[in-house]
Design an enzyme around this catalytic site. Structure first.
Site, mmCIF file in Angstrom:
data_model
loop_
_atom_site.group_PDB
_atom_site.id
_atom_site.type_symbol
_atom_site.label_atom_id
_atom_site.label_comp_id
_atom_site.label_asym_id
_atom_site.label_seq_id
_atom_site.Cartn_x
_atom_site.Cartn_y
_atom_site.Cartn_z
ATOM 1 N N SER A 131 0.839 -1.188 0.000
ATOM 2 C CA SER A 131 0.000 0.000 0.000
ATOM 3 C C SER A 131 0.882 1.249 0.000
ATOM 4 O O SER A 131 2.045 1.204 0.415
ATOM 5 C CB SER A 131 -0.854 -0.055 1.267
ATOM 6 O OG SER A 131 -1.359 1.204 1.563
ATOM 7 N N TYR A 190 -2.008 -0.574 11.302
ATOM 8 C CA TYR A 190 -2.255 -1.224 10.013
ATOM 9 C C TYR A 190 -1.124 -0.881 9.046
ATOM 10 O O TYR A 190 -0.550 -1.755 8.387
ATOM 11 C CB TYR A 190 -3.616 -0.774 9.447
ATOM 12 C CG TYR A 190 -3.804 -1.082 7.977
ATOM 13 C CD1 TYR A 190 -3.788 -2.397 7.505
ATOM 14 C CD2 TYR A 190 -4.014 -0.060 7.043
ATOM 15 C CE1 TYR A 190 -3.965 -2.684 6.159
ATOM 16 C CE2 TYR A 190 -4.187 -0.338 5.697
ATOM 17 C CZ TYR A 190 -4.162 -1.653 5.255
ATOM 18 O OH TYR A 190 -4.323 -1.922 3.917
ATOM 19 N N LYS A 232 2.191 -3.147 7.143
ATOM 20 C CA LYS A 232 2.563 -3.185 5.715
ATOM 21 C C LYS A 232 4.054 -2.854 5.564
ATOM 22 O O LYS A 232 4.778 -3.516 4.822
ATOM 23 C CB LYS A 232 1.757 -2.156 4.910
ATOM 24 C CG LYS A 232 0.314 -2.532 4.668
ATOM 25 C CD LYS A 232 0.173 -3.624 3.622
ATOM 26 C CE LYS A 232 -1.283 -3.979 3.377
ATOM 27 N NZ LYS A 232 -1.501 -5.354 2.979
ATOM 28 N N ASN A 251 -15.072 1.338 4.879
ATOM 29 C CA ASN A 251 -14.585 2.135 3.752
ATOM 30 C C ASN A 251 -15.658 3.076 3.218
ATOM 31 O O ASN A 251 -16.857 2.832 3.351
ATOM 32 C CB ASN A 251 -14.078 1.222 2.629
ATOM 33 C CG ASN A 251 -12.819 0.487 3.055
ATOM 34 O OD1 ASN A 251 -12.841 -0.715 3.260
ATOM 35 N ND2 ASN A 251 -11.727 1.201 3.222
ATOM 36 N N PRO A 289 -9.260 8.551 14.364
ATOM 37 C CA PRO A 289 -7.920 8.294 14.908
ATOM 38 C C PRO A 289 -7.061 7.542 13.904
ATOM 39 O O PRO A 289 -7.536 6.616 13.250
ATOM 40 C CB PRO A 289 -8.179 7.401 16.127
ATOM 41 C CG PRO A 289 -9.633 7.398 16.350
ATOM 42 C CD PRO A 289 -10.320 7.942 15.152
#
Ligand code: NAD
Ligand code: UDP
Length: 337
Positions: free
Chosen positions: A126, A154, A158, A203, A298
């Site tokens: 990403s 998150y 990655k 999303n 956040p």
């Protein structure tokens, strides 16, 4: 003989499209998913497109014994690793769960790959690995612009896994194709596959579509005081079918060559703010989409702008579908549910 590819976590949104594209391009795909964020019915939809069901195992990545049996049964050429918990907000609430799921269990997968001598991997990364505070001139960051400055667990996962894969390519001869992108949207043009997560969507686009369709009451817009065109955050939204085409081109170009770590930005190169997305969706759906401006989310990220020219020059790939078309197709499917 067909190349055989193991896909972790495929019945989810992006990767169900991936399976169709790769099967249609004459690869054999073998899929595992624990169905925690997807439904077995995706298999039926895939069958409607392909006229057959790909090999599927309802298995959790953490079930090493079952995973070992699957590796033993097939002679895999590649592993496509999409296994990930992916919600930014949730990752701030449950960082340990994210590190465990995304890092620890990826390592277990790599151990199995090593054991069965499967060293080719496509990793779904990403643009989160870029330093979002550095982009003031809007020229866009190139693939070598990776920096350590993530804003939520998150993204950290990655970043960390990219570093691990880079080392595995150097020291264990893994062959890694690493693709970085941001926000995939839309649905498959067959009408059978689209983004429809369980429960309340995290999303933006599925949320907007569900409000337009009367399934949810109101969109909350997280933050309206950012330094952007209208105060709401901006993103680069990519049509999921274009995105999968980028994966296919990248896979085909490099699957026969002797590289060990390749990385591409799969990027449209166009900013859209949350309010712009909302207005555009209203035009496409002919609905008033109720919304409320609320506090920042956040861990939400600053703007990152990537340069997609390497993918254009080396893969002959770019994303051409207009936002309007993506939204129209998305709406077609949501409104017919
Ligand atoms: P998704 O949630 O739709 O799909 C994930 C799938 O994984 C689900 O089908 C779920 O049931 C399955 N799963 C979860 N935990 C599992 C476990 N322990 N064992 C087996 N299966 C499990 O997600 P997606 O949008 O298709 O994204 C997939 C990948 O793409 C992730 O690596 C994500 O980080 C990456 N990515 C997504 C985006 C995006 O905006 N959607 C952007 C960039 C990168
Ligand atoms: N967003 C929002 N309300 C929502 C969901 C998302 O305002 O209910 C915003 C979010 O703050 C971000 C953008 O929409 O600026 C895209 O968010 P999404 O979660 O879809 O993608 P990501 O943050 O992972 O890029």
């Amino acid at each position: 003989m067909k190349k055989t590819i193991l896909i972790t976590w495929w019945t989810g949104y992006i990767w169900s499209h991936w399976v169709v594209a790769f099967e249609q391009a004459w690869y054999k795909t073998v899929i595992i998913d624990n169905l925690s964020n997807s439904s077995i019915s995706t298999l039926d939809w895939i069958e409607k497109i392909l006229w057959y069901k790909p090999d599927f195992f309802e298995v959790d990545l953490r079930d090493i014994e079952s995973m070992d049996t699957i590796f033993n049964k097939y002679n895999f050429d590649w592993v496509v690793h999409f296994a990930w918990l992916k919600a930014v907000g949730e990752s701030c609430d449950k960082p340990l769960e994210y590190f465990d799921n995304n890092i620890v269990w990826s390592l277990k997968l790599f151990e199995l790959m090593n054991k069965y001598d499967v060293k080719n991997i496509i990793f779904s990364s990403s643009a989160t690995v870029y330093d979002s505070t550095n982009f003031v001139n809007w020229k866009g960051v190139l693939e070598n612009g990776i920096t350590w400055n993530t804003t939520n667990p998150y993204w950290t996962t990655k970043y960390l896994l990219e570093q691990i894969l880079m080392d595995l390519s150097k020291f264990s001869w893994f062959k890694v194709m690493n693709l970085r992108y941001f926000n995939p949207i839309w649905a498959h043009n067959s009408g059978y596959l689209w983004e429809d997560p369980f429960g309340i969507p995290n999303n933006l686009l599925p949320y907007i579509m569900k409000v337009a369709n009367g399934e949810l009451k109101q969109l909350q817009i997280f933050g309206s005081d950012y330094d952007t065109i209208d105060g709401t955050w901006v993103r680069d939204y990519i049509d999921v079918v274009d995105l999968i085409d980028g994966h296919l081109k990248a896979y085909e170009k490099i699957s026969g060559t002797e590289w060990f770590f390749k990385v591409y930005n799969l990027w449209v190169g166009k900013w859209v703010s949350v309010l712009e997305m909302l207005k555009e969706s209203e035009q496409v759906t002919w609905k008033n989409i109720d919304y409320k401006l609320v506090d920042r989310r956040p861990g939400d990220v600053a703007q990152v702008f990537c340069d997609p020219s390497k993918a254009l020059n080396e893969l002959w790939w770019n994303s051409e579908t207009s936002l309007e078309n993506s939204l129209m197709n998305s709406w077609k499917f949501y409104s017919s549910k």
